[in-house]
Design a protein around this motif. Structure first.
Motif, PDB file in Angstrom:
ATOM      1  N   HIS A  97       0.728  -1.082  -0.092  1.00 52.21           N
ATOM      2  CA  HIS A  97       0.073   0.063   0.057  1.00 52.21           C
ATOM      3  C   HIS A  97       0.768   1.093  -0.046  1.00 52.21           C
ATOM      4  O   HIS A  97       1.715   1.379   0.746  1.00 52.21           O
ATOM      5  CB  HIS A  97      -0.882  -0.070   1.142  1.00 52.21           C
ATOM      6  N   VAL A  98       0.684   2.126  -0.856  1.00 53.18           N
ATOM      7  CA  VAL A  98       1.492   3.245  -1.042  1.00 53.18           C
ATOM      8  C   VAL A  98       0.795   4.445  -0.732  1.00 53.18           C
ATOM      9  O   VAL A  98      -0.297   4.818  -1.164  1.00 53.18           O
ATOM     10  CB  VAL A  98       2.002   3.378  -2.858  1.00 53.18           C
ATOM     11  N   ILE A  99       1.681   5.438   0.101  1.00 53.54           N
ATOM     12  CA  ILE A  99       1.131   6.663   0.130  1.00 53.54           C
ATOM     13  C   ILE A  99       2.078   7.635  -0.354  1.00 53.54           C
ATOM     14  O   ILE A  99       3.275   7.440  -0.068  1.00 53.54           O
ATOM     15  CB  ILE A  99       1.034   7.253   1.609  1.00 53.54           C
ATOM     16  N   LEU A 100       1.866   8.537  -1.408  1.00 54.31           N
ATOM     17  CA  LEU A 100       2.536   9.618  -1.819  1.00 54.31           C
ATOM     18  C   LEU A 100       2.464  11.012  -1.301  1.00 54.31           C
ATOM     19  O   LEU A 100       1.286  11.427  -1.436  1.00 54.31           O
ATOM     20  CB  LEU A 100       2.299   9.820  -3.461  1.00 54.31           C
ATOM     21  N   ASP A 101       3.084  11.480  -0.593  1.00 57.75           N
ATOM     22  CA  ASP A 101       3.327  12.913  -0.090  1.00 57.75           C
ATOM     23  C   ASP A 101       3.892  13.794  -1.249  1.00 57.75           C
ATOM     24  O   ASP A 101       5.101  13.762  -1.486  1.00 57.75           O
ATOM     25  CB  ASP A 101       4.159  12.890   1.162  1.00 57.75           C
ATOM     26  N   VAL A 102       3.094  14.646  -1.916  1.00 54.37           N
ATOM     27  CA  VAL A 102       3.322  15.361  -3.086  1.00 54.37           C
ATOM     28  C   VAL A 102       3.655  16.904  -2.570  1.00 54.37           C
ATOM     29  O   VAL A 102       2.807  17.274  -1.760  1.00 54.37           O
ATOM     30  CB  VAL A 102       2.245  15.395  -4.082  1.00 54.37           C
ATOM     31  N   GLY A 103       4.491  17.424  -3.289  1.00 58.04           N
ATOM     32  CA  GLY A 103       4.585  18.708  -3.161  1.00 58.04           C
ATOM     33  C   GLY A 103       3.558  19.811  -3.465  1.00 58.04           C
ATOM     34  O   GLY A 103       2.496  19.437  -4.044  1.00 58.04           O
ATOM     35  N   GLY A 104       3.549  20.885  -2.690  1.00 59.57           N
ATOM     36  CA  GLY A 104       2.410  22.017  -2.669  1.00 59.57           C
ATOM     37  C   GLY A 104       2.242  22.551  -4.084  1.00 59.57           C
ATOM     38  O   GLY A 104       3.087  22.605  -4.899  1.00 59.57           O
ATOM     39  N   ASP A 105       0.799  22.839  -4.159  1.00 55.59           N
ATOM     40  CA  ASP A 105       0.444  23.540  -5.329  1.00 55.59           C
ATOM     41  C   ASP A 105       0.743  22.878  -6.702  1.00 55.59           C
ATOM     42  O   ASP A 105       1.207  21.515  -6.558  1.00 55.59           O
ATOM     43  CB  ASP A 105       1.169  24.893  -5.373  1.00 55.59           C
ATOM     44  N   ASP A 106       0.428  23.365  -7.808  1.00 55.30           N
ATOM     45  CA  ASP A 106       0.690  22.750  -9.314  1.00 55.30           C
ATOM     46  C   ASP A 106       2.248  22.797  -9.324  1.00 55.30           C
ATOM     47  O   ASP A 106       2.741  21.788 -10.004  1.00 55.30           O
ATOM     48  CB  ASP A 106       0.152  23.704 -10.329  1.00 55.30           C
ATOM     49  N   ALA A 107       3.031  23.335  -8.981  1.00 48.51           N
ATOM     50  CA  ALA A 107       4.527  23.029  -8.898  1.00 48.51           C
ATOM     51  C   ALA A 107       4.767  21.785  -8.332  1.00 48.51           C
ATOM     52  O   ALA A 107       5.677  21.337  -9.051  1.00 48.51           O
ATOM     53  CB  ALA A 107       5.347  24.140  -8.271  1.00 48.51           C
ATOM     54  N   GLY A 108       4.471  21.364  -7.218  1.00 47.62           N
ATOM     55  CA  GLY A 108       4.639  19.960  -6.485  1.00 47.62           C
ATOM     56  C   GLY A 108       4.118  19.038  -7.382  1.00 47.62           C
ATOM     57  O   GLY A 108       4.778  17.899  -7.685  1.00 47.62           O
ATOM     58  N   ALA A 109       2.949  19.192  -8.004  1.00 48.12           N
ATOM     59  CA  ALA A 109       2.105  18.200  -8.549  1.00 48.12           C
ATOM     60  C   ALA A 109       2.621  17.907  -9.935  1.00 48.12           C
ATOM     61  O   ALA A 109       2.344  16.880 -10.601  1.00 48.12           O
ATOM     62  CB  ALA A 109       0.675  18.609  -8.725  1.00 48.12           C
ATOM     63  N   ILE A 110       3.573  18.581 -10.482  1.00 41.50           N
ATOM     64  CA  ILE A 110       4.067  18.136 -11.732  1.00 41.50           C
ATOM     65  C   ILE A 110       4.714  16.928 -11.639  1.00 41.50           C
ATOM     66  O   ILE A 110       4.979  16.073 -12.720  1.00 41.50           O
ATOM     67  CB  ILE A 110       5.060  19.377 -12.177  1.00 41.50           C
ATOM     68  N   ALA A 111       5.497  16.884 -10.453  1.00 44.45           N
ATOM     69  CA  ALA A 111       6.240  15.572 -10.516  1.00 44.45           C
ATOM     70  C   ALA A 111       5.303  14.223 -10.508  1.00 44.45           C
ATOM     71  O   ALA A 111       5.711  13.107 -11.165  1.00 44.45           O
ATOM     72  CB  ALA A 111       6.706  15.207  -9.015  1.00 44.45           C
ATOM     73  N   LEU A 112       3.882  14.248 -10.421  1.00 38.10           N
ATOM     74  CA  LEU A 112       3.013  13.362 -10.677  1.00 38.10           C
ATOM     75  C   LEU A 112       2.842  13.007 -12.196  1.00 38.10           C
ATOM     76  O   LEU A 112       2.373  11.749 -12.668  1.00 38.10           O
ATOM     77  CB  LEU A 112       1.823  13.644  -9.901  1.00 38.10           C
ATOM     78  N   GLY A 113       2.906  14.142 -12.856  1.00 38.56           N
ATOM     79  CA  GLY A 113       2.552  13.928 -14.359  1.00 38.56           C
ATOM     80  C   GLY A 113       3.582  12.912 -14.968  1.00 38.56           C
ATOM     81  O   GLY A 113       3.196  12.297 -16.056  1.00 38.56           O
ATOM     82  N   ARG A 114       4.805  12.811 -14.300  1.00 34.45           N
ATOM     83  CA  ARG A 114       5.780  11.707 -15.017  1.00 34.45           C
ATOM     84  C   ARG A 114       5.625  10.410 -14.990  1.00 34.45           C
ATOM     85  O   ARG A 114       5.554   9.757 -15.817  1.00 34.45           O
ATOM     86  CB  ARG A 114       7.133  11.867 -14.133  1.00 34.45           C
ATOM     87  N   TYR A 115       4.237  10.090 -13.942  1.00 33.96           N
ATOM     88  CA  TYR A 115       3.943   8.799 -13.853  1.00 33.96           C
ATOM     89  C   TYR A 115       2.463   8.818 -14.282  1.00 33.96           C
ATOM     90  O   TYR A 115       1.756   7.402 -13.852  1.00 33.96           O
ATOM     91  CB  TYR A 115       3.932   8.271 -12.533  1.00 33.96           C
ATOM     92  N   ALA A 116       2.063   9.488 -15.226  1.00 33.91           N
ATOM     93  CA  ALA A 116       0.511   9.463 -15.542  1.00 33.91           C
ATOM     94  C   ALA A 116       0.287   8.150 -16.300  1.00 33.91           C
ATOM     95  O   ALA A 116      -1.094   7.580 -16.190  1.00 33.91           O
ATOM     96  CB  ALA A 116       0.369  10.467 -16.467  1.00 33.91           C
ATOM     97  N   SER A 117       1.258   7.711 -17.006  1.00 29.70           N
ATOM     98  CA  SER A 117       0.920   6.494 -17.824  1.00 29.70           C
ATOM     99  C   SER A 117       0.567   5.025 -16.960  1.00 29.70           C
ATOM    100  O   SER A 117      -0.112   4.343 -17.072  1.00 29.70           O
ATOM    101  CB  SER A 117       1.757   6.218 -19.144  1.00 29.70           C
ATOM    102  N   GLN A 118       1.709   5.260 -15.849  1.00 26.75           N
ATOM    103  CA  GLN A 118       1.500   4.086 -15.051  1.00 26.75           C
ATOM    104  C   GLN A 118       0.426   4.057 -14.078  1.00 26.75           C
ATOM    105  O   GLN A 118      -0.367   3.200 -13.851  1.00 26.75           O
ATOM    106  CB  GLN A 118       2.907   4.222 -14.196  1.00 26.75           C
ATOM    107  N   PHE A 119      -0.010   5.433 -13.595  1.00 21.78           N
ATOM    108  CA  PHE A 119      -1.365   5.523 -12.884  1.00 21.78           C
ATOM    109  C   PHE A 119      -2.351   4.715 -13.767  1.00 21.78           C
ATOM    110  O   PHE A 119      -3.342   4.375 -13.175  1.00 21.78           O
ATOM    111  CB  PHE A 119      -1.437   7.033 -12.477  1.00 21.78           C
TER     112      PHE A 119
END
Length: 228
Positions: free
Chosen positions: A94-116
């Motif tokens: 079970h995975v919990i991802l603590d993501v950076g604040g606002d859209d600047a931090g959320a950019i990191a998630l976009g890298r994994y969009a296809s895997q998600f």
């Protein structure tokens, strides 16, 4: 208390809303339920408070921490460790991802969009705090959520009300946040999944709070040392 969460749970929100404290609490709760837990510090903007601050203590609890090599340094380098890919191959965790604040931090998630997109159980939760500057009005919180969703290429599935004033928070403070949280959830067209309540206040919590997420305050000022 048992909580049903997606296998991959993503925690996002505005800077200072208490995302990291929510993420650490959720990771510990899942671990206490006997589950294999990975907590990913995906905060690439290197703020004051981050999950990596609690690495040794989390590992003592049985939580595996994945963080950039630059965490807890004075280097502000937006690097993502390749170890993050392990969350997609290890289907038992079970995975919990603590993501950076606002859209600047959320950019990191976009890298994994296809895997998600290939995962059966993924959920992104938006943490709100009525007492946080720039998002203490529902329309401001909605605007930021849309920016986070655009940057991450993911849609939020729920709201977590973490309205607090740190260790000074009272039950009255939480009660005053409920209209804000409910209106924000309505504007976002998302369910209000939990309202966070300090464990020390839990026995007197009002039923009006709805589903409650009991939390311990792990994130403290630099002159205090968290005791996990």
């Amino acid at each position: 208390m048992e909580f049903s969460l997606p296998r991959i749970t993503i925690i996002t929100g505005h800077y200072g809303t208490g995302k990291t404290n929510v993420a650490v609490n959720l990771a510990n709760m899942l671990c206490q339920q006997g589950k294999q837990v990975i907590l990913v510090d995906l905060d690439i903007v290197n703020p004051y408070f981050r999950s990596a601050d609690f690495g040794k203590e989390l590992e003592k609890k049985g939580v595996q921490l994945i963080a950039t090599r630059y965490a807890n340094t004075n280097l502000d380098i937006p690097a993502i460790t390749p170890e993050v890919n392990a969350i997609f191959s290890n289907k038992q965790a079970h995975v919990i991802l603590d993501v950076g604040g606002d859209d600047a931090g959320a950019i990191a998630l976009g890298r994994y969009a296809s895997q998600f997109a290939q995962e059966e159980s993924v959920g992104m939760y938006y943490v709100i705090n009525r007492y946080r500057y720039l998002t203490h009005e529902p329309h401001e919180a909605l605007e930021l959520l849309r920016e986070i969703e655009a940057a991450s290429r993911l849609k939020a599935c729920g709201i977590i009300n973490n309205s607090n004033l740190g260790k000074e928070t009272t039950l009255e403070d939480i009660a005053r946040s409920m209209p804000f949280a409910q209106k924000t959830a309505g504007l976002c067209a998302l369910p209000l999944c939990f309202t966070c309540v300090d464990q020390a206040l839990l026995k007197d919590a009002s039923p009006a709070f709805g589903p409650v997420l009991p939390v311990k305050i792990y994130v403290c000022p630099p002159w205090e040392h968290p005791d996990l």
